[in-house]
Design an enzyme around this catalytic site. Structure first.
Site, PDB file in Angstrom:
ATOM      1  N   ASN A  15       0.832  -1.203   0.000  1.00 20.34           N
ATOM      2  CA  ASN A  15       0.000   0.000   0.000  1.00 20.34           C
ATOM      3  C   ASN A  15       0.867   1.254   0.000  1.00 20.34           C
ATOM      4  O   ASN A  15       0.550   2.250  -0.656  1.00 20.34           O
ATOM      5  CB  ASN A  15      -0.910   0.022   1.233  1.00 20.34           C
ATOM      6  CG  ASN A  15      -2.105  -0.887   1.060  1.00 20.34           C
ATOM      7  OD1 ASN A  15      -2.416  -1.301  -0.051  1.00 20.34           O
ATOM      8  ND2 ASN A  15      -2.756  -1.215   2.165  1.00 20.34           N
ATOM      9  N   SER A  22     -12.649  10.574 -49.069  1.00 26.76           N
ATOM     10  CA  SER A  22     -11.867   9.350 -49.196  1.00 26.76           C
ATOM     11  C   SER A  22     -10.582   9.672 -49.949  1.00 26.76           C
ATOM     12  O   SER A  22     -10.432  10.753 -50.522  1.00 26.76           O
ATOM     13  CB  SER A  22     -12.660   8.293 -49.962  1.00 26.76           C
ATOM     14  OG  SER A  22     -13.838   7.971 -49.271  1.00 26.76           O
ATOM     15  N   LYS A  49      -2.287   2.452 -42.887  1.00 32.96           N
ATOM     16  CA  LYS A  49      -3.721   2.723 -43.074  1.00 32.96           C
ATOM     17  C   LYS A  49      -4.450   1.780 -42.134  1.00 32.96           C
ATOM     18  O   LYS A  49      -4.625   0.600 -42.422  1.00 32.96           O
ATOM     19  CB  LYS A  49      -4.138   2.470 -44.525  1.00 32.96           C
ATOM     20  CG  LYS A  49      -5.589   2.827 -44.827  1.00 32.96           C
ATOM     21  CD  LYS A  49      -5.880   2.655 -46.321  1.00 32.96           C
ATOM     22  CE  LYS A  49      -7.317   3.056 -46.643  1.00 32.96           C
ATOM     23  NZ  LYS A  49      -8.306   2.144 -46.033  1.00 32.96           N
ATOM     24  N   CYS A  72     -29.803 -32.740 -45.087  1.00 28.84           N
ATOM     25  CA  CYS A  72     -28.821 -32.254 -44.120  1.00 28.84           C
ATOM     26  C   CYS A  72     -27.687 -33.271 -43.996  1.00 28.84           C
ATOM     27  O   CYS A  72     -27.940 -34.475 -43.847  1.00 28.84           O
ATOM     28  CB  CYS A  72     -29.486 -32.049 -42.760  1.00 28.84           C
ATOM     29  SG  CYS A  72     -28.329 -31.634 -41.430  1.00 28.84           S
ATOM     30  N   CYS A 116     -28.217 -34.922 -40.161  1.00 22.75           N
ATOM     31  CA  CYS A 116     -29.387 -35.731 -39.767  1.00 22.75           C
ATOM     32  C   CYS A 116     -30.025 -36.471 -40.939  1.00 22.75           C
ATOM     33  O   CYS A 116     -30.828 -37.389 -40.740  1.00 22.75           O
ATOM     34  CB  CYS A 116     -30.432 -34.857 -39.075  1.00 22.75           C
ATOM     35  SG  CYS A 116     -31.250 -33.679 -40.181  1.00 22.75           S
ATOM     36  N   CYS A 132     -31.608 -26.392 -42.325  1.00 24.14           N
ATOM     37  CA  CYS A 132     -32.163 -27.668 -41.878  1.00 24.14           C
ATOM     38  C   CYS A 132     -33.214 -27.347 -40.828  1.00 24.14           C
ATOM     39  O   CYS A 132     -32.907 -26.719 -39.812  1.00 24.14           O
ATOM     40  CB  CYS A 132     -31.069 -28.553 -41.274  1.00 24.14           C
ATOM     41  SG  CYS A 132     -31.728 -30.032 -40.448  1.00 24.14           S
ATOM     42  N   CYS A 150     -32.010 -32.395 -35.230  1.00 24.02           N
ATOM     43  CA  CYS A 150     -30.741 -32.578 -35.951  1.00 24.02           C
ATOM     44  C   CYS A 150     -29.598 -32.651 -34.940  1.00 24.02           C
ATOM     45  O   CYS A 150     -29.483 -31.803 -34.043  1.00 24.02           O
ATOM     46  CB  CYS A 150     -30.515 -31.425 -36.915  1.00 24.02           C
ATOM     47  SG  CYS A 150     -28.955 -31.535 -37.814  1.00 24.02           S
TER      48      CYS A 150
END
Length: 656
Positions: free
Chosen positions: A34, A82, A106, A388, A391, A408, A413
């Site tokens: 401290n 720009s 950049k 799928c 599944c 799906c 699944c």
């Protein structure tokens, strides 16, 4: 000590003291006494008063967090044009001509315009569309390296790029267990962080600002060159983008430095900027309708490699999206071997007209993310699967704002289940440690896991689990213990864990608190009720209601609730007894395990805990009220009441 040296010493002290405070407050240990802390703190305070320079993250000046309802807009004093661009080094060299110029990075982030008056940061605005930007002053005040006060007291307007470093980006993503919720790149994360309505979120993400333009200051400053202006800005304590003076005769050397350094940088950069150094010459050139004539941007030529398409894989997620991934012959890019690139959606795959064996050019976007830049043979023939890949049930194409995606719809699944289980057990949700996706896959295949409630029914599958490869009695016991520990939880963790779209931990807490942790109210919420909650928008509210309309989701939740114990959370009648009160905790504690436990109690009772004593602090909790610590001194100076733990407990009882 010169002014510049004093400011450098301030930065050093801020870093040292902030780390000491972090370790003390978050890890409950000390890396300095401290006495030493107070000595350094006093030195910092003295230097800040002496120089007039104060960083936003200084321990002496904690910035108050604020939530606003919207970001107001403001028109820029002059349009932000720009730059013209090139990818050819020779064009860059030719642009220099006989002049001396500055070459710099950049940066790839979000452009900000900052205004200082009388030494104080008074306004910050985003670039926006170049004409009109959004006012983000509250957020700029909590950038990691932006000074709140500077020695210069005239008006100063600067431009800079707000960025999040790669290392910080990876840290934030590492804390997100759901792969689909991870941020895509540092620029997008930074843009979202800078434009938050709650600047506490901005602060958590350690946004930094790199100054690249001195727009206006007192004309009497008399800068004749850009580099003189940047040297002065650095003396004021700003972090400026790295720049080097360049001429035709040292072009290869300076340009070569940037080319070799870019891959080593911790910050995102998508090119270089070249600007004439002589300010009078720059002004004399004027501008075109689109571009200033004194500067040009250089974009890196992405390193590409020629390869051939081997296959298209389809990757299923817990939301039902099935995304195409191109698999190609391995190539070397930016020092790593690359053999796959996400195609993101069906529209991109179809646009490339991909066919097996096609000759491709691949590159790493911004030297990170593998992408396909060109398909030379365009055989076609790669089509979305009718079923799928996980599944085996039918898939469908859906148009989402002109982008075709594959879905799906099978709620059972396995891919959805496995990704959903990963979210369910994650640290911020149910916190069941020691499990992986490969484990879930095995358990799903073996019929052990069907729904979240099954994590609390593993005992009935003991023989099967201990006989599986990589498991044994010890592994089984560890998982059972982790699951049993997770049985005692709260409504917010459950809501975050069950996979409601767009509902993370923070939003789950807001919703549960709004409905007094009553699960029937939480699951039966209407869109109108949800929109009353700060932080819940239209899309989130709509998807939330749809989720709980599905009988299978309600059934799974009810099964889960039958296996767990929802710990009682105080409702508004009792929970907010400390609402409106702000506390600071310092020193050792006796009635609690550590300061964090005391902090959690205060927050659970509606109070707020901060790290520094300010005029907004109501109580400093310190068992040693006679201590000469900095926090005690500050509390006494500001008239903040210092109380012990016992006095805090009495206060809590009285407030209740």
């Amino acid at each position: 000590m010169s002014e510049k040296e004093k400011i450098e010493r301030i930065k050093e002290l801020v870093t040292t003291l902030s780390e000491a405070a972090r370790v003390y407050e978050q890890e409950d240990r000390e890396i300095m006494s401290n006495f030493e802390y107070d000595k350094l703190y006093d030195e910092l305070l003295s230097l800040e008063k002496e120089t007039g320079y104060v960083q936003s993250n200084s321990p002496t000046q904690k910035v108050g967090y604020e939530v606003i309802s919207e970001l107001p807009k403001e028109r820029h004093a002059s349009p932000m044009l720009s730059l013209d661009k090139t990818k050819e080094p020779e064009v860059l060299k030719s642009f220099i001509g006989e002049q001396e110029a500055l070459l710099s990075w950049k940066m790839d982030g979000l452009t900000n315009v900052l205004t200082y008056n009388n030494g104080e940061l008074v306004k910050a605005v985003t670039r926006g569309n170049g004409e009109v930007g959004e006012i983000i002053t509250n957020n700029a005040r909590v950038y990691k390296n932006v000074p709140l006060r500077i020695p210069y007291t005239g008006e100063l307007v600067i431009r800079g790029e707000a960025i999040i470093t790669y290392s910080e980006f990876e840290r934030i993503n590492s804390e997100i267990t759901d792969a689909e919720s991870k941020y895509k790149n540092p620029r997008n994360l930074c843009s979202g962080s800078v434009r938050q309505l709650n600047n506490a979120i901005t602060a958590e993400r350690n946004v930094q600002l790199y100054v690249f333009g001195l727009i206006s200051t007192n004309p009497d400053m008399g800068f004749k060159t850009r580099h003189e202006g940047f040297d002065w800005l650095r003396e004021m304590g700003f972090t400026c983008v790295e720049q080097r003076l360049i001429k035709k005769d040292n072009f290869e050397e300076v340009f070569g430095y940037f080319k070799n350094q870019v891959a080593k940088n911790d910050f995102p950069s998508d090119g270089l900027v070249l600007s004439y150094d002589n300010l009078e010459y720059s002004v004399s050139l004027g501008r075109t309708a689109k571009f200033p004539r004194d500067s040009i941007a250089f974009k890196w030529q992405d390193e590409t490699a020629r390869t051939h398409l081997i296959d298209i894989e389809w990757s299923a997620s817990r939301t039902g999206l099935i995304n195409p991934v191109a698999i190609f012959e391995p190539v070397e890019l930016e020092g790593t071997t690359v053999s796959r690139a996400s195609l993101h959606n069906v529209s991109i795959m179809e646009g490339l007209q991909l066919g097996i064996g096609d000759e491709l050019d691949v590159y790493k976007a911004n030297m990170i993310i593998p992408q396909i830049s060109e398909n030379y043979t365009r055989k076609g023939g790669c089509v979305p699967p009718a079923v799928c890949p996980v599944c085996g049930l039918a898939t469908r194409i859906q148009d989402e704002d002109g982008v075709r995606v594959l879905l799906c719809d099978n709620p059972n699944c396995a891919a959805k289940k496995i990704k959903g289980f990963t979210l369910f057990v994650s640290r911020n949700c149910m916190n069941i440690d020691g499990l992986s996706e490969s484990t879930f896959e095995n358990w799903v295949n073996e019929g052990i896991l069907h729904e979240p409630a099954d994590f609390f029914r593993l005992a009935s599958h003991k023989e099967k689990i201990v006989s599986m490869e990589g498991f044994g009695e010890k592994s089984y016991e560890n998982i059972i213990n982790a699951a049993d520990k997770a049985r005692h939880t709260d409504a917010a963790r459950v809501l975050a864990a069950i996979g409601v779209p767009n509902i993370g931990t923070a939003t789950a807490k807001l919703i549960c608190k709004h409905f007094n942790y009553d699960m029937s109210l939480i699951t039966g919420a209407t869109e109108e009720e949800l929109l009353e909650i700060d932080g819940v928008g239209d899309v989130t509210a709509r998807d939330y209601v749809e989720f709980f309309k599905r009988p299978e989701n309600i059934a799974e939740l009810n099964n889960l609730l039958g296996e767990i114990v929802l710990e009682k959370v105080e409702t508004d009648e009792n929970a907010a007894v400390l609402s409106g009160l702000t506390f600071v905790i310092t020193g050792s504690v006796a009635l609690f395990k550590n300061r964090n436990e005391l902090k959690n109690l205060i927050e659970a009772l509606g109070g707020k805990v901060t790290g520094s004593v300010t005029k907004n602090t109501d109580y400093l909790i310190n068992n040693d009220s006679m201590s000469n610590s900095t926090k005690n001194k500050t509390a006494k100076e500001l008239g903040v009441k210092i109380i012990t733990e016992e006095e805090f407990m009495k206060l809590k009882e009285n407030e209740a």
